[in-house]
Structure formats: C-alpha cells, structure tokens
Design an enzyme around this catalytic site. Structure first.
Site, short mmCIF file in Angstrom:
data_model
loop_
_atom_site.label_atom_id
_atom_site.label_comp_id
_atom_site.label_asym_id
_atom_site.label_seq_id
_atom_site.Cartn_x
_atom_site.Cartn_y
_atom_site.Cartn_z
N GLU A 197 0.84 -1.19 0.00
CA GLU A 197 0.00 0.00 0.00
C GLU A 197 0.88 1.25 0.00
OE1 GLU A 197 -3.02 0.09 3.06
OE2 GLU A 197 -3.77 -1.89 2.51
N HIS B 96 -4.52 6.40 0.66
CA HIS B 96 -3.73 5.18 0.61
C HIS B 96 -4.32 4.26 -0.45
CE1 HIS B 96 -6.89 3.71 3.37
NE2 HIS B 96 -6.51 2.48 3.07
N HIS C 121 -5.35 0.24 -1.87
CA HIS C 121 -5.69 -1.16 -1.61
C HIS C 121 -5.31 -1.91 -2.89
CE1 HIS C 121 -9.03 -0.35 1.63
NE2 HIS C 121 -7.81 -0.14 2.09
N ASP D 48 -8.88 0.27 8.61
CA ASP D 48 -8.90 1.71 8.29
C ASP D 48 -9.78 2.45 9.28
OD1 ASP D 48 -7.26 1.30 6.05
OD2 ASP D 48 -8.96 1.15 4.68
#
Length: 146
Positions: A28, A90, A92, A103
């Site tokens: 990530e 971020h 995935h 998260d």
C-alpha cells in the site's frame, strides 16, 4: 453511509496517485492531502497538493502507517504553504476502494477525507471520517475530478 460532503481533486493528482499505487504494488502507498478543508457535513474540500509518505506499517501489503515524525514534517510543510490538512490517501492493491475495518479502527482525523485507490478493480473512492457516540464511522463522499 453516504454524506453530502464533497472532495474535489485535480485530475493530475488522481493520475499521480494511480501511478504511484501501481508502482508501489503489492504494498500500500500513502500520503497526505493539502488544500482547503471544509469540515461541515455538507462541506466541499479541495485538494491543491499531495504529499507522498513512506508506508512504515509492519504489514505494508495490507496496512499503511505514516511515521509520526514524517507526518509532522508534512503538516508543517503544507501549513507553511498556507494549506489546510484536507485528509489522507492510501491504496488497496488487491481490495476495494472502501475503508477496511482496520482503516476505521485507525482513523483519527474527524471531518477529514480519506481517499482510497483500488487497483483491482481500478477505482478511487473518498470517505469522510465522522465521530459519533459509538466512536466514529466513515461516510462516503462525492468525489469530483477537475
């Protein structure tokens, strides 16, 4: 849950995040957005810049974490440029563009945007963290590219 808040992101920044997410896979990627933040429930925040950060999580394939020292340096830089902390982003690499349970457990910035780049399927989603009596929750927000 959907809110009426909106995040406006320049196409160039979205494209840069997609490229960085592809290059960073299978781990990530993460970073911070600077710009204009409107924390109101129907607020419209506008991203002006993005500050890439190193993912220092113990399991970077499924988690992200920005070192506190780096996060503070980014905050000082964007505030020095006259920008608000709009939120965080971020990726995935192998999951949806929706926040995971992790998260949600790690979200700490109320009324800020959390943008998630998914590579499989390729999509981008944006969410606002809202604190409530149960602790907090993510609300999906409108994402506008310009």
């Amino acid at each position: 849950m959907t809110s009426s808040s909106t995040l406006v992101v320049p196409v160039e920044i979205r494209n840069a995040l997609l490229e960085r997410a592809r290059e960073g896979a299978p781990e990530e990627i993460c970073g911070v957005f600077g710009g204009e933040c409107d924390p109101a429930p129907d607020g419209r925040s506008r991203v002006r810049s993005q500050y890439p950060a190193e993912n220092v999580a113990e399991a970077p394939r499924t988690r992200y974490r920005i070192a506190p020292e780096e996060q503070l340096a980014i905050f000082e830089e964007l505030e020095g440029d006259g920008e608000d902390i709009v939120g965080f982003y971020h990726s995935h690499p192998e999951g949806p563009s929706a926040p995971s349970e992790t998260d949600a457990a790690q979200a700490t910035w109320p009324d800020r945007s959390y943008l998630i780049v998914s590579l499989e399927p390729l999509e981008v989603g944006s969410w606002r963290w809202r604190e409530d009596e149960a602790g907090g929750r993510f609300e999906r927000e409108r994402l506008i590219l310009e």
